[in-house]
Design an enzyme around this catalytic site. Structure first.
Site, PDB file in Angstrom:
ATOM      1  N   HIS A 283       1.112  -1.148  -0.048  1.00 46.49           N
ATOM      2  CA  HIS A 283       0.008  -0.062   0.288  1.00 46.49           C
ATOM      3  C   HIS A 283       0.340   1.233  -0.240  1.00 46.49           C
ATOM      4  O   HIS A 283       1.549   1.437  -0.381  1.00 46.49           O
ATOM      5  CB  HIS A 283      -0.494   0.443   1.316  1.00 46.49           C
ATOM      6  CG  HIS A 283      -2.046   0.737   1.306  1.00 46.49           C
ATOM      7  ND1 HIS A 283      -2.592   1.713   0.077  1.00 46.49           N
ATOM      8  CD2 HIS A 283      -3.062   0.813   2.025  1.00 46.49           C
ATOM      9  CE1 HIS A 283      -3.768   2.571   0.510  1.00 46.49           C
ATOM     10  NE2 HIS A 283      -3.437   2.133   1.890  1.00 46.49           N
ATOM     11  N   HIS A 333      -2.160   0.042 -11.641  1.00 45.26           N
ATOM     12  CA  HIS A 333      -2.538   0.351 -10.563  1.00 45.26           C
ATOM     13  C   HIS A 333      -3.871  -0.379 -11.070  1.00 45.26           C
ATOM     14  O   HIS A 333      -4.269  -0.948 -11.373  1.00 45.26           O
ATOM     15  CB  HIS A 333      -3.027   1.940 -10.902  1.00 45.26           C
ATOM     16  CG  HIS A 333      -3.923   2.340  -9.666  1.00 45.26           C
ATOM     17  ND1 HIS A 333      -4.992   1.814 -10.202  1.00 45.26           N
ATOM     18  CD2 HIS A 333      -3.254   2.470  -8.494  1.00 45.26           C
ATOM     19  CE1 HIS A 333      -4.834   2.463  -8.264  1.00 45.26           C
ATOM     20  NE2 HIS A 333      -3.875   2.888  -7.879  1.00 45.26           N
ATOM     21  N   ASP A 392       3.280   6.649  -7.441  1.00 45.67           N
ATOM     22  CA  ASP A 392       4.367   6.408  -7.056  1.00 45.67           C
ATOM     23  C   ASP A 392       6.045   6.552  -7.674  1.00 45.67           C
ATOM     24  O   ASP A 392       6.774   6.919  -7.229  1.00 45.67           O
ATOM     25  CB  ASP A 392       4.681   4.527  -6.254  1.00 45.67           C
ATOM     26  CG  ASP A 392       3.226   4.429  -4.995  1.00 45.67           C
ATOM     27  OD1 ASP A 392       3.708   5.518  -4.305  1.00 45.67           O
ATOM     28  OD2 ASP A 392       3.087   3.820  -4.806  1.00 45.67           O
TER      29      ASP A 392
END
Length: 454
Positions: A283, A333, A392
């Site tokens: 996460h 994702h 990210d």
């Protein structure tokens, strides 16, 4: 070696015996999930999420369902029905900081007027104050080498200073939310400073937070020994806070907030749970894996040469390099397919700051990793397959350019996401139904045997 019983087994040997028993009795055959039609990970077979609730806080859109088929589209993220890109473009056009406005929107469900935003900021500034000697007694004297665990502990500690900690009325929960949103950045920075001092033998320099600054400015002010930062740096960190502030009710930490809040527990317990969820590498910890992967690439190939980089990415995908899991971190994702709007926004600003700070080569490396990964997945899975960079991929470079250490990447995520967690808690406490999903038991029935007959 310590001996603990008459047979002369060491503690280590006993633990290994227990491990064998534990392993035999804790394994679930993956085929059983198909047999019983269990939505493993609360995901449907087509990759969509199982519907478990209703929220009015945020919407994450990455595909459309047409005739039962998932069709990729450019990603869209809505905060209270407002597109994230519109929100960001709005406050950036006005040359304003946006995180406080975003927190207001998430918590209260509407954009603030100038006067309302000023009042909101006054309340945030008021809540940066801690009980007397709190920082010395609970942070400096008892440091931790993990900032996320420290944040959990500090949030739970604040419970003991709240005379109305168990009051879950709407007003009191809102007041607690504002207090935690204001205090978490300070807890993060001071916990980090204490860790650097006691674990890394660094000097201990603490700056008091400023009452007339944005949260992004205060983080940089408190983090840096000389308290100096540029306007561009503060604006970029503010953008990071905004894009990480919320991501729908289905993300793991928001869902954890809903589950725990549904029991009627206090705000501090609920937020501590969310922090624990975000800490997980699957996460909030994913940004650290991106940095580790990029460093591995730079150490093991001529990363400025496109062909050399391409060959090494093949090795990673083939489970021959890096951690040999076959994953390109920062790519892909659960919802977004063609693009992640958060990554698009961060990438644009990261490019601008990279040129200013001399990080253009590293930015180009990330861009090449993104482009190569997309083309390689299309070659392996077909031209219709869509994969995109997620937030990210570029967040780590942004933090690096801001001089922020990797151990703060996920804590900063928490400082941002607490706005969304509190919004979800406020929503969940209006529903008095406890969440209790079903599980199928495969244990069957077993006979009890006397201890002498086992």
């Amino acid at each position: 070696m310590v001996v603990n019983n008459s047979q002369g087994k060491s503690i280590v040997e006993i633990e290994q015996d227990f491990l064998k028993t534990l392993d035999d009795n804790s394994y679930i055959d993956p085929s059983l999930y198909t047999k019983y039609n269990i939505k493993r990970g609360l995901r449907n077979s087509n990759g969509t999420g199982v519907l478990v609730g209703i929220t009015n806080i945020a919407s994450v859109v990455g595909y459309e369902i047409k005739d039962g088929i998932k069709v990729p589209i450019d990603g869209k993220l809505f905060y209270r029905g407002i597109r994230l890109t519109d929100l960001v473009n709005g406050f950036q056009k006005d040359d304003r900081f946006g995180f406080e406005e975003t927190a207001f929107l998430l918590l209260l469900g509407t954009l603030p007027t100038k006067d309302a935003l000023e009042e909101f900021n006054r309340v945030i500034s008021y809540n940066i104050e801690f009980p007397k000697f709190y920082k010395e007694d609970h942070i400096i004297k008892y440091p931790s080498n993990n900032i996320m665990n420290m944040l959990q502990k500090q949030v739970l500690t604040l419970y003991t200073y709240d005379k109305n900690a168990e009051d879950i009325s709407l007003l009191n929960t809102f007041k607690q939310s504002l207090s935690l949103i204001a205090k978490l950045p300070i807890l993060m920075v001071y916990s980090y400073k204490a860790k650097k001092h006691y674990y890394d033998n660094d000097s201990l320099v603490l700056h008091r937070p400023l009452s007339n600054c944005s949260i992004a400015e205060n983080i940089l002010h408190m983090l840096r020994p000389d308290s100096k930062f540029t306007k561009e740096e503060a604006r970029l960190l503010d953008l990071c806070l905004v894009v990480h502030a919320e991501h729908g009710g289905g993300n793991n930490s928001a869902f954890a907030t809903h589950v725990v809040s549904s029991t009627g527990t206090d705000t501090y317990s609920a937020i501590a749970t969310a922090i624990g969820s975000l800490k997980g590498p699957k996460h909030g910890g994913a940004n650290i894996m991106v940095r580790a992967m990029v460093n591995n690439i730079m150490e093991n190939c001529n990363w400025k040469d496109y062909d050399s980089l391409s060959n090494y990415i093949d090795k990673i995908l083939n489970k021959e390099a890096f951690n040999k899991k076959g994953l390109i971190y920062g790519m892909g994702h659960a919802v977004y397919t063609k693009s992640d709007p958060r990554a698009v926004l961060l990438k644009k600003k990261a490019r601008e700051l990279a040129e200013i700070k001399g990080f253009s080569d590293k930015f180009e490396l990330l861009e090449n990793i993104e482009n190569l990964t997309i083309s390689k997945f299309k070659a392996r899975k077909g031209p219709e397959f869509e994969i995109c960079a997620n937030v990210d991929l570029y967040a780590g470079l942004v933090y690096e350019m801001l001089g922020i250490e990797p151990e703060l990447y996920t804590p900063i995520f928490a400082v941002s996401r607490i706005a969304g967690w509190c919004a979800h808690r406020l929503e969940q406490t209006r529903d008095e139904k406890i969440m209790r999903p079903g599980y199928i038991s495969i244990s069957g029935e077993n006979e009890y045997t006397n201890i002498n007959d086992r």
